[in-house]
Design an enzyme around this catalytic site. Structure first.
Site, PDB file in Angstrom:
ATOM      1  N   TYR A   1      30.647  45.415 -56.643  1.00  0.00           N
ATOM      2  CA  TYR A   1      29.938  46.623 -56.191  1.00  0.00           C
ATOM      3  C   TYR A   1      30.587  47.878 -56.790  1.00  0.00           C
ATOM      4  CZ  TYR A   1      28.141  43.642 -52.335  1.00  0.00           C
ATOM      5  OH  TYR A   1      27.568  42.668 -51.564  1.00  0.00           O
TER       6      TYR A   1
ATOM      7  N   LYS B   1      31.775  47.170 -33.735  1.00  0.00           N
ATOM      8  CA  LYS B   1      33.112  46.680 -33.377  1.00  0.00           C
ATOM      9  C   LYS B   1      33.914  47.776 -32.655  1.00  0.00           C
ATOM     10  CE  LYS B   1      34.842  43.282 -34.196  1.00  0.00           C
ATOM     11  NZ  LYS B   1      34.904  42.003 -33.420  1.00  0.00           N
TER      12      LYS B   1
ATOM     13  N   THR C   1      38.940  45.172 -35.565  1.00  0.00           N
ATOM     14  CA  THR C   1      39.101  45.147 -37.019  1.00  0.00           C
ATOM     15  C   THR C   1      39.662  46.475 -37.521  1.00  0.00           C
ATOM     16  OG1 THR C   1      37.853  45.137 -39.100  1.00  0.00           O
ATOM     17  CG2 THR C   1      36.621  45.750 -37.160  1.00  0.00           C
ATOM     18  N   ASP C   2      40.296  46.444 -38.699  1.00  0.00           N
ATOM     19  CA  ASP C   2      40.798  47.698 -39.280  1.00  0.00           C
ATOM     20  C   ASP C   2      39.649  48.626 -39.672  1.00  0.00           C
ATOM     21  OD1 ASP C   2      39.863  46.413 -41.585  1.00  0.00           O
ATOM     22  OD2 ASP C   2      41.731  46.642 -42.719  1.00  0.00           O
ATOM     23  N   GLU C   3      38.430  48.062 -39.805  1.00  0.00           N
ATOM     24  CA  GLU C   3      37.283  48.888 -40.225  1.00  0.00           C
ATOM     25  C   GLU C   3      36.922  49.955 -39.206  1.00  0.00           C
ATOM     26  OE1 GLU C   3      33.806  47.437 -41.992  1.00  0.00           O
ATOM     27  OE2 GLU C   3      34.806  45.840 -43.076  1.00  0.00           O
TER      28      GLU C   3
ATOM     29  N   GLY D   1      33.384  29.772 -36.399  1.00  0.00           N
ATOM     30  CA  GLY D   1      33.373  30.646 -37.574  1.00  0.00           C
ATOM     31  C   GLY D   1      34.684  30.538 -38.337  1.00  0.00           C
TER      32      GLY D   1
ATOM     33  N   TYR E   1      28.200  47.567 -38.713  1.00  0.00           N
ATOM     34  CA  TYR E   1      29.143  46.530 -38.265  1.00  0.00           C
ATOM     35  C   TYR E   1      30.368  47.176 -37.618  1.00  0.00           C
ATOM     36  CZ  TYR E   1      33.252  43.537 -38.586  1.00  0.00           C
ATOM     37  OH  TYR E   1      34.424  42.885 -38.300  1.00  0.00           O
TER      38      TYR E   1
ATOM     39  N   ILE F   1      27.487  34.371 -26.162  1.00  0.00           N
ATOM     40  CA  ILE F   1      28.387  35.179 -25.311  1.00  0.00           C
ATOM     41  C   ILE F   1      27.617  36.231 -24.510  1.00  0.00           C
ATOM     42  CG2 ILE F   1      30.488  34.828 -26.685  1.00  0.00           C
ATOM     43  CD1 ILE F   1      30.077  37.728 -27.767  1.00  0.00           C
TER      44      ILE F   1
HETATM   45  P1  NAD Z   1      32.381  34.675 -38.795  1.00  0.00           P
HETATM   46  O1  NAD Z   1      31.132  35.429 -39.077  1.00  0.00           O
HETATM   47  O2  NAD Z   1      32.918  33.732 -39.811  1.00  0.00           O
HETATM   48  O3  NAD Z   1      32.222  33.848 -37.442  1.00  0.00           O
HETATM   49  C1  NAD Z   1      31.612  34.376 -36.308  1.00  0.00           C
HETATM   50  C2  NAD Z   1      31.405  33.231 -35.309  1.00  0.00           C
HETATM   51  O4  NAD Z   1      30.845  33.795 -34.118  1.00  0.00           O
HETATM   52  C3  NAD Z   1      30.424  32.154 -35.787  1.00  0.00           C
HETATM   53  O5  NAD Z   1      30.917  30.871 -35.460  1.00  0.00           O
HETATM   54  C4  NAD Z   1      29.149  32.452 -35.006  1.00  0.00           C
HETATM   55  O6  NAD Z   1      28.332  31.308 -34.788  1.00  0.00           O
HETATM   56  C5  NAD Z   1      29.716  32.999 -33.713  1.00  0.00           C
HETATM   57  N1  NAD Z   1      28.781  33.870 -32.996  1.00  0.00           N
HETATM   58  C6  NAD Z   1      28.031  34.895 -33.507  1.00  0.00           C
HETATM   59  N2  NAD Z   1      27.286  35.442 -32.536  1.00  0.00           N
HETATM   60  C7  NAD Z   1      27.577  34.780 -31.387  1.00  0.00           C
HETATM   61  C8  NAD Z   1      27.153  34.904 -30.040  1.00  0.00           C
HETATM   62  N3  NAD Z   1      26.257  35.827 -29.667  1.00  0.00           N
HETATM   63  N4  NAD Z   1      27.669  34.057 -29.109  1.00  0.00           N
HETATM   64  C9  NAD Z   1      28.568  33.104 -29.463  1.00  0.00           C
HETATM   65  N5  NAD Z   1      29.004  32.934 -30.731  1.00  0.00           N
HETATM   66  C10 NAD Z   1      28.524  33.767 -31.673  1.00  0.00           C
HETATM   67  O7  NAD Z   1      33.471  35.782 -38.427  1.00  0.00           O
HETATM   68  P2  NAD Z   1      35.018  35.854 -38.803  1.00  0.00           P
HETATM   69  O8  NAD Z   1      35.181  36.403 -40.165  1.00  0.00           O
HETATM   70  O9  NAD Z   1      35.650  34.570 -38.431  1.00  0.00           O
HETATM   71  O10 NAD Z   1      35.494  36.989 -37.784  1.00  0.00           O
HETATM   72  C11 NAD Z   1      35.895  36.644 -36.456  1.00  0.00           C
HETATM   73  C12 NAD Z   1      36.249  37.913 -35.720  1.00  0.00           C
HETATM   74  O11 NAD Z   1      37.312  38.588 -36.392  1.00  0.00           O
HETATM   75  C13 NAD Z   1      35.105  38.921 -35.635  1.00  0.00           C
HETATM   76  O12 NAD Z   1      35.145  39.514 -34.373  1.00  0.00           O
HETATM   77  C14 NAD Z   1      35.426  39.941 -36.718  1.00  0.00           C
HETATM   78  O13 NAD Z   1      34.898  41.187 -36.385  1.00  0.00           O
HETATM   79  C15 NAD Z   1      36.940  39.940 -36.672  1.00  0.00           C
HETATM   80  N6  NAD Z   1      37.638  40.280 -37.921  1.00  0.00           N
HETATM   81  C16 NAD Z   1      37.322  39.629 -39.084  1.00  0.00           C
HETATM   82  C17 NAD Z   1      38.047  39.920 -40.240  1.00  0.00           C
HETATM   83  C18 NAD Z   1      37.745  39.214 -41.537  1.00  0.00           C
HETATM   84  O14 NAD Z   1      38.311  39.594 -42.563  1.00  0.00           O
HETATM   85  N7  NAD Z   1      36.901  38.191 -41.556  1.00  0.00           N
HETATM   86  C19 NAD Z   1      39.086  40.867 -40.203  1.00  0.00           C
HETATM   87  C20 NAD Z   1      39.359  41.525 -38.999  1.00  0.00           C
HETATM   88  C21 NAD Z   1      38.647  41.194 -37.858  1.00  0.00           C
HETATM   89  O1  DAU Z   2      38.656  44.820 -43.043  1.00  0.00           O
HETATM   90  C1  DAU Z   2      38.286  43.819 -42.151  1.00  0.00           C
HETATM   91  C2  DAU Z   2      36.860  43.431 -42.416  1.00  0.00           C
HETATM   92  O2  DAU Z   2      36.856  42.737 -43.667  1.00  0.00           O
HETATM   93  C3  DAU Z   2      36.257  42.560 -41.327  1.00  0.00           C
HETATM   94  O3  DAU Z   2      36.203  43.291 -40.135  1.00  0.00           O
HETATM   95  C4  DAU Z   2      34.861  42.079 -41.725  1.00  0.00           C
HETATM   96  O4  DAU Z   2      34.351  41.181 -40.767  1.00  0.00           O
HETATM   97  C5  DAU Z   2      34.952  41.368 -43.059  1.00  0.00           C
HETATM   98  O5  DAU Z   2      33.661  40.992 -43.494  1.00  0.00           O
HETATM   99  C6  DAU Z   2      35.611  42.267 -44.105  1.00  0.00           C
HETATM  100  O6  DAU Z   2      34.749  43.386 -44.466  1.00  0.00           O
HETATM  101  P1  DAU Z   2      34.637  43.898 -45.984  1.00  0.00           P
HETATM  102  O7  DAU Z   2      33.373  44.610 -46.125  1.00  0.00           O
HETATM  103  O8  DAU Z   2      35.884  44.562 -46.405  1.00  0.00           O
HETATM  104  O9  DAU Z   2      34.613  42.446 -46.722  1.00  0.00           O
HETATM  105  P2  DAU Z   2      33.691  41.862 -47.883  1.00  0.00           P
HETATM  106  O10 DAU Z   2      34.284  40.545 -48.246  1.00  0.00           O
HETATM  107  O11 DAU Z   2      32.250  41.918 -47.568  1.00  0.00           O
HETATM  108  O12 DAU Z   2      33.971  42.885 -49.078  1.00  0.00           O
HETATM  109  C7  DAU Z   2      35.280  43.112 -49.558  1.00  0.00           C
HETATM  110  C8  DAU Z   2      35.179  44.131 -50.678  1.00  0.00           C
HETATM  111  O13 DAU Z   2      34.503  43.528 -51.791  1.00  0.00           O
HETATM  112  C9  DAU Z   2      34.362  45.361 -50.337  1.00  0.00           C
HETATM  113  O14 DAU Z   2      34.923  46.486 -50.987  1.00  0.00           O
HETATM  114  C10 DAU Z   2      32.981  45.080 -50.926  1.00  0.00           C
HETATM  115  C11 DAU Z   2      33.316  44.241 -52.140  1.00  0.00           C
HETATM  116  N1  DAU Z   2      32.307  43.237 -52.524  1.00  0.00           N
HETATM  117  C12 DAU Z   2      31.902  42.361 -51.590  1.00  0.00           C
HETATM  118  C13 DAU Z   2      30.938  41.411 -51.901  1.00  0.00           C
HETATM  119  C14 DAU Z   2      30.465  40.435 -50.849  1.00  0.00           C
HETATM  120  C15 DAU Z   2      31.832  43.195 -53.827  1.00  0.00           C
HETATM  121  O15 DAU Z   2      32.237  43.991 -54.703  1.00  0.00           O
HETATM  122  N2  DAU Z   2      30.895  42.247 -54.135  1.00  0.00           N
HETATM  123  C16 DAU Z   2      30.426  41.360 -53.217  1.00  0.00           C
HETATM  124  O16 DAU Z   2      29.529  40.539 -53.554  1.00  0.00           O
END
Ligand code: NAD
Ligand code: DAU
Length: 335
Positions: A207, A154, A126-128, A11, A150, A61
């Site tokens: 949004y 978490k 996550t901070d969420e 991912g 979500y 997992i």
């Molecule tokens: P992502 O959705 O890009 O990637 C998730 C990965 O996990 C993918 O490769 C998917 O195939 C794999 N996966 C999903 N279900 C699975 C399972 N059951 N078994 C094995 N693999 C599986 O996610 P990301 O944005 O890279 O986030 C990674 C981690 O960081 C997550 O735990 C997310 O909650 C956390 N996180 C993300 C953000 C963000 O901004 N993206 C911020 C804070 C924390």
């Molecule tokens: O804060 C950490 C989290 O950030 C992670 O734990 C999550 O995995 C990650 O997806 C992310 O969550 P958000 O909901 O904050 O991210 P997203 O990119 O979906 O949205 C960011 C902001 O933008 C949110 O306020 C919603 C808004 N948005 C998002 C999309 C996809 C829009 O306005 N339009 C959009 O099409």
């Protein structure tokens, strides 16, 4: 040699972490277990396919057999659990997989780790999990108030991981990071969606009023923080990881339109996300006191992220067609 058992390494953040480790350390072994959901992409790590420091397992997992096999065959030093369903909008539409992977998957890893020796179990939270905050910033001791399926899933995994430290002495550390951006992010999240839409002269669906605030963290800073915490963090502790870049979604949109040289008319205000959290904000004093803070300048990191999507159309274009396009059309009304 350190052996890293990574889950979800195909991912966005997981693959950046694998790049980070294998670029920085000659004597590391990375074992990656990934189910390859829509968000997992083998292309993210194709340059390591023939690297003897990298081993890939295609699996879930939640499947204790494969998790156990990895422990027995490789005896990893660190387990870092990135695997999750991660997109809030999808969790609002269909929470099932979030409960299964984010909670039951974490449980399976924790339970298996308990049977074996492990130096560190890092749960990527996550901070969420704190919920939304109008003023001020959340510290690690603040109560959790997740507000969508979500973040609730978490939060479940976050507390379950802690319980394995408190009850069984498993060497757990929990990290709570803010919104990441950078290369290899699936084009459904705000920044890659808007950048790639702008490049294709498609509307940018904002949004609600667009004034929701997120704290943006460059993914390589996040990877460096995880590595630092794995090596230096205190077992049983939680660490917030923030970027220190709080911006409204409208501000992000303006930056993207300016950098891609596209008109304001691409902005489109659409129906708000259900239960949309207004603002996330982290107090990161604890991590700073441990000795780490982000290094990247936000504007430069945004510019290099936009350049990456510009230079890697062959990576994201296929992801925005087929099955994903169908999902997108059904779920994103008003476009
Ligand atoms: P992502 O959705 O890009 O990637 C998730 C990965 O996990 C993918 O490769 C998917 O195939 C794999 N996966 C999903 N279900 C699975 C399972 N059951 N078994 C094995 N693999 C599986 O996610 P990301 O944005 O890279 O986030 C990674 C981690 O960081 C997550 O735990 C997310 O909650 C956390 N996180 C993300 C953000 C963000 O901004 N993206 C911020 C804070 C924390
Ligand atoms: O804060 C950490 C989290 O950030 C992670 O734990 C999550 O995995 C990650 O997806 C992310 O969550 P958000 O909901 O904050 O991210 P997203 O990119 O979906 O949205 C960011 C902001 O933008 C949110 O306020 C919603 C808004 N948005 C998002 C999309 C996809 C829009 O306005 N339009 C959009 O099409």
């Amino acid at each position: 040699m350190k052996k890293y058992f990574i889950t979800g390494g195909c991912g966005f953040i997981g693959s950046n972490f694998v790049h980070y480790i294998l670029r920085g350390k000659q004597d590391a072994l990375v074992i990656n277990l990934d189910k390859l959901t829509y968000a997992g992409n083998l292309k993210n790590l194709e340059q390591f396919e023939n690297d003897e420091r990298y081993i890939f397992y295609h699996g879930d997992i939640c499947d204790q057999q494969i998790v156990r096999k990895i422990f027995v065959d490789h005896k990893p030093d660190y387990l870092i659990n990135f695997a999750a369903e991660s997109h809030v909008d999808r969790s609002i539409g269909k929470p099932d997989d979030f409960i299964q992977t984010d909670i039951f998957g974490a449980f399976t890893l924790l339970e298996t780790a308990r049977e074996h020796n492990i130096d560190r179990f890092i749960q990527i939270s996550t901070d969420e999990v704190y919920g939304s905050i109008e003023k001020g910033s959340f510290s690690e001791t603040d109560p959790l108030m997740p507000r969508n399926p979500y973040s609730a899933s978490k939060a479940g995994a976050d507390r379950l991981a802690y319980s394995y430290f408190a009850t069984y002495d498993l060497p757990v550390i929990i990290t709570r990071a803010s919104n990441n951006f950078g290369p290899y992010q699936f084009p459904e999240k705000l920044i890659p969606l808007f950048v790639t839409n702008a490049m294709e002269n498609e509307k940018l669906p904002i949004y609600g009023d667009g004034k929701n605030i997120r704290d943006w963290l460059y993914v390589s800073d996040h990877c460096a923080a995880i590595q630092y915490i794995a090596d230096n963090g205190v077992i049983g502790e939680i660490y917030n990881i923030g970027g220190g870049n709080e911006l409204t979604n409208l501000e992000i949109t303006d930056i993207i339109l300016e950098e891609t040289n596209k008109p304001n008319s691409l902005k489109k205000f659409v129906q708000d996300r259900l239960g949309h959290d207004r603002r996330y904000s982290l107090n990161c004093d604890k991590l700073i006191a441990l000795g780490w803070q982000p290094k990247h300048n936000f504007s430069q990191a945004m510019q290099s992220t936009i350049n990456w999507y510009r230079d890697n159309e062959q990576w994201w274009k296929p992801l925005k067609s087929g099955e994903y396009l169908e999902y997108y059309k059904q779920n994103y009304k008003g476009l």
